[in-house]
Write a protein that holds these residues in place. Structure first.
Motif, PDB file in Angstrom:
ATOM      1  N   GLN A 118       1.077  -1.237  -0.061  1.00 48.88           N
ATOM      2  CA  GLN A 118      -0.106  -0.022  -0.070  1.00 48.88           C
ATOM      3  C   GLN A 118       0.838   1.345   0.102  1.00 48.88           C
ATOM      4  OE1 GLN A 118      -2.539  -0.716   3.402  1.00 48.88           O
ATOM      5  NE2 GLN A 118      -4.233   0.227   2.435  1.00 48.88           N
ATOM      6  N   ALA A 119       1.932   1.376   0.958  1.00 49.61           N
ATOM      7  CA  ALA A 119       2.796   2.434   0.935  1.00 49.61           C
ATOM      8  C   ALA A 119       3.409   2.752  -0.362  1.00 49.61           C
ATOM      9  CB  ALA A 119       3.758   2.211   2.055  1.00 49.61           C
ATOM     10  N   LEU A 120       3.697   1.302  -1.116  1.00 49.77           N
ATOM     11  CA  LEU A 120       4.441   1.855  -2.457  1.00 49.77           C
ATOM     12  C   LEU A 120       3.409   2.198  -3.611  1.00 49.77           C
ATOM     13  CD1 LEU A 120       6.674  -1.112  -2.282  1.00 49.77           C
ATOM     14  CD2 LEU A 120       7.709   1.237  -2.112  1.00 49.77           C
ATOM     15  N   GLY A 121       1.969   2.169  -3.106  1.00 46.01           N
ATOM     16  CA  GLY A 121       1.174   2.798  -4.249  1.00 46.01           C
ATOM     17  C   GLY A 121       0.560   1.332  -4.982  1.00 46.01           C
ATOM     18  N   CYS A 122       0.861   0.208  -4.512  1.00 46.84           N
ATOM     19  CA  CYS A 122       0.209  -1.125  -5.189  1.00 46.84           C
ATOM     20  C   CYS A 122      -1.094  -1.091  -5.173  1.00 46.84           C
ATOM     21  CB  CYS A 122       0.931  -2.255  -4.597  1.00 46.84           C
ATOM     22  SG  CYS A 122       3.066  -2.491  -4.713  1.00 46.84           S
ATOM     23  N   ALA A 123      -1.888  -1.448  -6.092  1.00 49.29           N
ATOM     24  CA  ALA A 123      -3.323  -1.633  -6.011  1.00 49.29           C
ATOM     25  C   ALA A 123      -3.682  -2.861  -5.360  1.00 49.29           C
ATOM     26  CB  ALA A 123      -3.754  -1.706  -7.479  1.00 49.29           C
ATOM     27  N   LEU A 124      -4.610  -2.881  -4.426  1.00 53.18           N
ATOM     28  CA  LEU A 124      -5.170  -4.088  -3.654  1.00 53.18           C
ATOM     29  C   LEU A 124      -6.590  -4.578  -4.324  1.00 53.18           C
ATOM     30  CD1 LEU A 124      -4.793  -2.740   0.100  1.00 53.18           C
ATOM     31  CD2 LEU A 124      -3.160  -3.630  -1.372  1.00 53.18           C
ATOM     32  N   GLY A 125      -6.597  -5.928  -4.169  1.00 52.99           N
ATOM     33  CA  GLY A 125      -7.971  -6.368  -4.435  1.00 52.99           C
ATOM     34  C   GLY A 125      -8.297  -7.574  -3.422  1.00 52.99           C
ATOM     35  N   ASN A 126      -9.481  -7.599  -3.173  1.00 46.60           N
ATOM     36  CA  ASN A 126      -9.572  -8.548  -1.947  1.00 46.60           C
ATOM     37  C   ASN A 126      -8.899  -8.308  -0.751  1.00 46.60           C
ATOM     38  OD1 ASN A 126     -11.937 -10.175  -2.469  1.00 46.60           O
ATOM     39  ND2 ASN A 126     -11.029 -11.384  -4.138  1.00 46.60           N
ATOM     40  N   ASN A 127      -8.439  -7.302  -0.628  1.00 41.69           N
ATOM     41  CA  ASN A 127      -7.822  -6.990   0.833  1.00 41.69           C
ATOM     42  C   ASN A 127      -6.331  -7.691   0.409  1.00 41.69           C
ATOM     43  OD1 ASN A 127     -10.053  -5.647   2.318  1.00 41.69           O
ATOM     44  ND2 ASN A 127     -10.647  -7.835   2.631  1.00 41.69           N
ATOM     45  N   ALA A 128      -5.957  -7.843  -0.478  1.00 40.69           N
ATOM     46  CA  ALA A 128      -4.617  -8.493  -1.011  1.00 40.69           C
ATOM     47  C   ALA A 128      -3.768  -7.768  -2.132  1.00 40.69           C
ATOM     48  CB  ALA A 128      -4.568  -9.932  -1.201  1.00 40.69           C
ATOM     49  N   ILE A 129      -2.398  -7.723  -1.948  1.00 43.44           N
ATOM     50  CA  ILE A 129      -1.893  -7.057  -3.270  1.00 43.44           C
ATOM     51  C   ILE A 129      -2.296  -7.809  -4.648  1.00 43.44           C
ATOM     52  CG2 ILE A 129       0.309  -6.528  -4.042  1.00 43.44           C
ATOM     53  CD1 ILE A 129       1.539  -6.543  -1.067  1.00 43.44           C
ATOM     54  N   GLN A 130      -2.757  -6.819  -5.555  1.00 36.57           N
ATOM     55  CA  GLN A 130      -3.041  -7.360  -6.667  1.00 36.57           C
ATOM     56  C   GLN A 130      -1.852  -7.626  -7.566  1.00 36.57           C
ATOM     57  OE1 GLN A 130      -5.784  -4.857  -8.564  1.00 36.57           O
ATOM     58  NE2 GLN A 130      -7.630  -6.540  -8.216  1.00 36.57           N
ATOM     59  N   VAL A 131      -1.752  -9.039  -8.279  1.00 42.76           N
ATOM     60  CA  VAL A 131      -0.688  -9.277  -9.157  1.00 42.76           C
ATOM     61  C   VAL A 131      -1.383  -9.956 -10.579  1.00 42.76           C
ATOM     62  CG1 VAL A 131       1.118  -9.543  -7.489  1.00 42.76           C
ATOM     63  CG2 VAL A 131      -0.386 -11.373  -7.926  1.00 42.76           C
TER      64      VAL A 131
END
Lengths: 371, 78, 420
Positions: C252-265
């Motif tokens: 989150q701090a690096l600006g990564c998008a989340l989905g389902n409360n997890a980091i989206q990849v």
């Protein structure tokens, strides 16, 4: 569209200034509606340091009067307002600053404000976190601290005060328009929303001055006084670039606030690591004991600064019915009581508690267009 | 076998023992007193909850993420 | 004072270890960080009383022996230090690590929910109990109750029994039907860890939830409820966990998008931030096999070897199906939102009761007026609980991400000023 008359007075902004104004107006018998947008405010971002400043007469008038009022209010404030009269220690790091401290002490004593000089060799005994080799300090025992968000909330808890969560999008004298499109009116509107005031009144000479703060974990009795460097007096008024000053404040929780930074020309609300680091390094140069303490949270906020450092308190010269209580820079918590009392006195044409001229909006906005 | 001190008392533990485990081996397992006066002990065991923070050689650290070492001075928060 | 990595990996659990090895074998200079003193993450946690599987030992040894991998133990990421640089801290020093690619393998933590008595010494997380035992905490002859939800309860019980504890009850909140369906599917996934579980432990109860931890100064017993039936059991320890939540704060701090409360990849384990990848449980709960293959994919991609990464897609898909089944069958019963009494402390750092927090409209207001989330953990426990209890979304962290020595934060000056 016909406005709805909703109160005797509408106050815009529920920070410490808006809350103090609302409380004073309610005390004068007015029905008050406080409208707040729920944005991040300087009240929530600041340190809550209550201090007497004497750079000029206007600053001394407003801070001295306010400190007296805070001491009266202190015993009534609930515990969660964390009011303490813990005193300020102005540190002198060299002979020049020591001379400035002595001059300041003479001036303050002449004004009837309690203070004392602390010799350099006694400083570590008083505050063990400080480094040795400091030349001395000026101690103001009657300065204090409080937790401003809860104090503001306490001030608004009054049967004559109603609160509404809304964003004001337009002002026209004693009328305000909300983001819902609805127009509200009252006898008077008080604008007390800090840095957001320029969104509604672009003509106000208010610029955002960004500041950073950090708070530590709780530690057993690390510091007693709010510790400030004397060069703070000169560095804070830099009108451009970024500057830092040592400001260490003990909270009743055993935590320490560490500040402070000042930056113009930025609207970025994020913590900037490089400036946070400079600020902490500077504070640790006075208080090496900070180095091993854990910082748990850092944040940034914006002070609403006017060119001469004094707030705008009084009626808007071009907008009858619109009253200003904005531009308090970093001193809003200290000066809230005087601001409220002066505003109420001007509004009801009563005797001014402190001379009003230095804060009159007319000094930037010109003379009234109405007679 | 690391020899350490827990609140001033000597304690010898097996290699690989965390300070959090040492709190239970050499005391009542608790790490700190909360702000309302409750005793607390390690909760999450994985460096998140901060309940196990103690003073180790004068610096506040997490007991659950610190291995006991020879000569360590561990103080729980009274 | 600063260090550079072609590939910087945060977290030395299964995902991080396998990512490190894959990237290093592709020729990248790798730096691998973990905040624990020993590698292995939660699932392969090593310690005085730990016995880690041979697969884990082998992977760990390969990482240790690899000349292209520099591993830092007991090292936390505390702040961003400009673009493609992080400020880190270990017990001795703070420094900046710059990177070309970053792989987040920050794992997951337990969801800890408040209930009366949960602050008593003797009450831990379910994973917390396991970690404490592996770290050398004695539990011989102690009576232990384990409550909450998910397979981690069984893993925790297994560890406790192995070290001489008497596990008097395992209270799983999920209903029998869901757990049985899940258990019947287990043979489809030959999963070493799950095979060791005894789902038919005599103390195992489904549809059972914790009501209260009992005791004055320390835990003396628990009250459990199954349907209308309440039982009280005497015990020395209670371990409670309500499933896992991905550690997304750094992402989150690096600006990564989340989905389902997890980091989206994406299929390459890439986040939407250029050069930042994520693998393992921080991208969603799936167990160690999924974490291992995701880590290898991320490691190869970060080192520029997409061919090797793509060859692993099939294997990843297989473990993703297993993860889906797990998440579906241990869904939390909404009654768990009402475990706390008005005076139950929600924020354990600042001792703020549930009712004081619940009276507010959102997390920010609750924080400002009650101080909840303002203590040392910075809302990592109560904020996650509030997310579940009140649907208040978690906010992105500000530096410092975790309690950090001021001398470390001062290191940001030289690091990021050039950037400015």
């Amino acid at each position: 569209m016909k406005p709805t008359r909703v109160a005797d007075v509408i106050v815009i902004g529920a920070g410490i200034i808006g809350a103090a104004c609302a409380r004073e107006l309610a005390r004068c018998g007015q029905q008050v509606l406080v409208i707040d947008a729920g944005l991040h405010s300087a009240t929530a971002a600041g340190m809550g340091h209550l201090l007497v400043l004497d750079d000029n007469q206007a600053e001394l008038d407003i801070s001295r009067y306010s400190l007296r009022r805070w001491r009266e209010l202190g015993p009534q404030l609930p515990d969660d307002c964390a009011y303490r009269s813990n005193g300020t220690l102005w540190l002198a790091a060299n002979e020049q600053e020591l001379a400035a401290a002595e001059a300041k002490s003479i001036n303050l004593r002449g004004e009837g404000i309690r203070c004392e000089m602390i010799p350099g060799h006694s400083l570590q005994e008083m505050e063990p976190i400080l480094r040795d080799g400091l030349h001395g300090a000026l101690r103001l025992p009657d300065d204090g601290i409080l937790y401003a968000p809860n104090t503001a909330r306490w001030m608004l808890d009054n049967p004559r005060i109603r609160q509404r969560r809304a964003r004001v999008t337009e002002l026209d004298g004693n009328r305000v328009r909300l983001d819902s499109g609805e127009w509200l009116s009252s006898e008077a509107v008080v604008l007390a929303n800090g840095i957001q005031a320029v969104d509604l009144c672009p003509e106000l000479p208010i610029a955002p001055k960004k500041g950073h703060l950090l708070i530590t974990d709780r530690y057993p009795h690390p510091v007693t006084h709010t510790i400030t460097e004397l060069s703070y007096l000169t560095s804070v008024h830099n009108s451009s670039g970024a500057s830092v000053a040592c400001n260490i404040q003990p909270r009743p929780t055993g935590q320490l606030f560490i500040g402070t930074s000042r930056q113009f020309d930025t609207l970025d609300p994020e913590v900037e690591g490089w400036l946070l680091a400079r600020m902490l390094k500077h504070a640790a140069s006075y208080a090496p004991g900070l180095a091993k303490l854990n910082g748990i949270r850092a944040w940034a906020g914006f002070r609403a600064a006017t060119p001469d450092g004094m707030p705008l308190i009084g009626e808007h010269p071009a907008q009858p019915g619109l009253w200003l209580a904005v531009g308090h820079e970093g001193l809003g918590v200290t000066t809230a009581p005087a601001t409220a009392d002066l505003l109420a006195a001007l509004l009801f044409n009563e005797a001014e508690p402190i001379p009003a001229a230095a804060y009159a909006p007319g000094r930037y906005l010109g003379e009234p267009t109405h007679a | 076998m690391p020899d350490l001190h827990l609140d001033g008392r000597p304690l010898c533990v097996a290699p690989g023992t965390t300070v959090a485990a040492a709190l239970a081996l050499g005391g009542d397992g608790s790490s700190r007193t909360s702000i309302s006066g409750q005793r607390r002990a390690p909760l999450c065991g994985m460096g998140i909850c901060q309940e196990c923070r103690v003073s180790i050689d004068g610096v506040r650290r997490l007991a659950c993420q610190t291995l006991c070492q020879d000569g360590m001075q561990v103080e729980t928060q009274a | 004072m600063s260090e550079h990595a072609d590939v910087l990996i945060i977290g030395a659990g299964p995902a991080g270890l396998s990512a490190a090895l894959a990237a290093a074998n592709d020729g990248a200079q790798v730096v691998l960080l973990d905040d624990n003193p020993l590698p292995g993450g939660q699932i392969w946690r090593d310690g005085a009383q730990a016995n880690i599987p041979s697969q884990a030992r082998h992977l760990r040894d390969s990482v240790e022996a690899h000349t292209h991998i520099q591993r830092h133990a007991a090292t936390r990421v505390v702040a961003k230090a400009g673009s493609q640089a992080l400020l880190v801290e270990n017990p001795e020093r703070g420094w900046v690590i710059t990177y070309r690619s970053l792989i987040l393998c920050t794992g997951a933590r337990e969801l800890l929910l408040p209930f009366p008595g949960w602050t008593l010494p003797g009450v831990t997380g379910a994973g917390g109990l396991q970690a404490l035992i592996k770290g050398g905490m004695p539990v011989v002859d102690e009576r232990i109750v384990i409550a909450g939800s998910g397979p981690l309860l069984l893993a925790s019980a297994d560890t406790a029994k192995h070290h001489g504890a008497q596990v008097v009850r395992i209270a799983e909140q999920a209903p029998l039907g869901a757990v049985a369906t899940f258990a019947m599917q287990l043979p489809r996934w030959p999963h070493k860890l799950l095979q060791s579980f005894s789902l038919f432990d005599a103390g195992y109860r489904t549809g059972t939830r914790i009501v209260a931890a009992l005791g004055q100064d320390h835990l003396e017993g628990v009250r459990l409820q199954r349907g209308n039936k309440v039982e009280e059991l005497a015990c020395e320890r209670l371990a409670c966990g309500f499933g896992l939540i991905p550690n997304v704060q750094l992402g989150q701090a690096l600006g990564c998008a989340l989905g389902n409360n997890a980091i989206q990849v994406d299929a390459w384990q890439a986040t939407d931030v250029a050069g930042v990848y994520a693998a393992g449980e921080c991208t969603g709960f799936g167990g160690s096999e999924l974490a291992l293959v995701e880590g290898r994919i991320a490691g190869h991609v970060a080192a520029g070897n997409r061919e090797a990464a793509q060859r692993l897609w099939g294997e990843r898909q297989r473990w993703q199906r297993f993860a889906g089944s797990l998440n579906q069958h241990f869904a939390l019963d909404p009654t768990l939102k009402h475990l706390a009494a008005p005076d139950t402390l929600l924020c354990r750092c600042e001792d703020v009761p549930y009712a004081a927090v619940a009276a507010h409209a959102n997390w920010r207001e609750a924080k400002l007026s009650t101080r909840c989330g303002m203590g040392a953990c910075q809302g990592k426990v109560c904020g996650a609980a509030a997310h579940y209890l009140f649907d208040w979304p978690p906010v992105a962290p500000r530096p410092p991400f975790t309690p950090t020595r001021i001398e470390t934060l001062i290191q940001l000056e030289s690091a990021a000023q050039s950037e400015h």
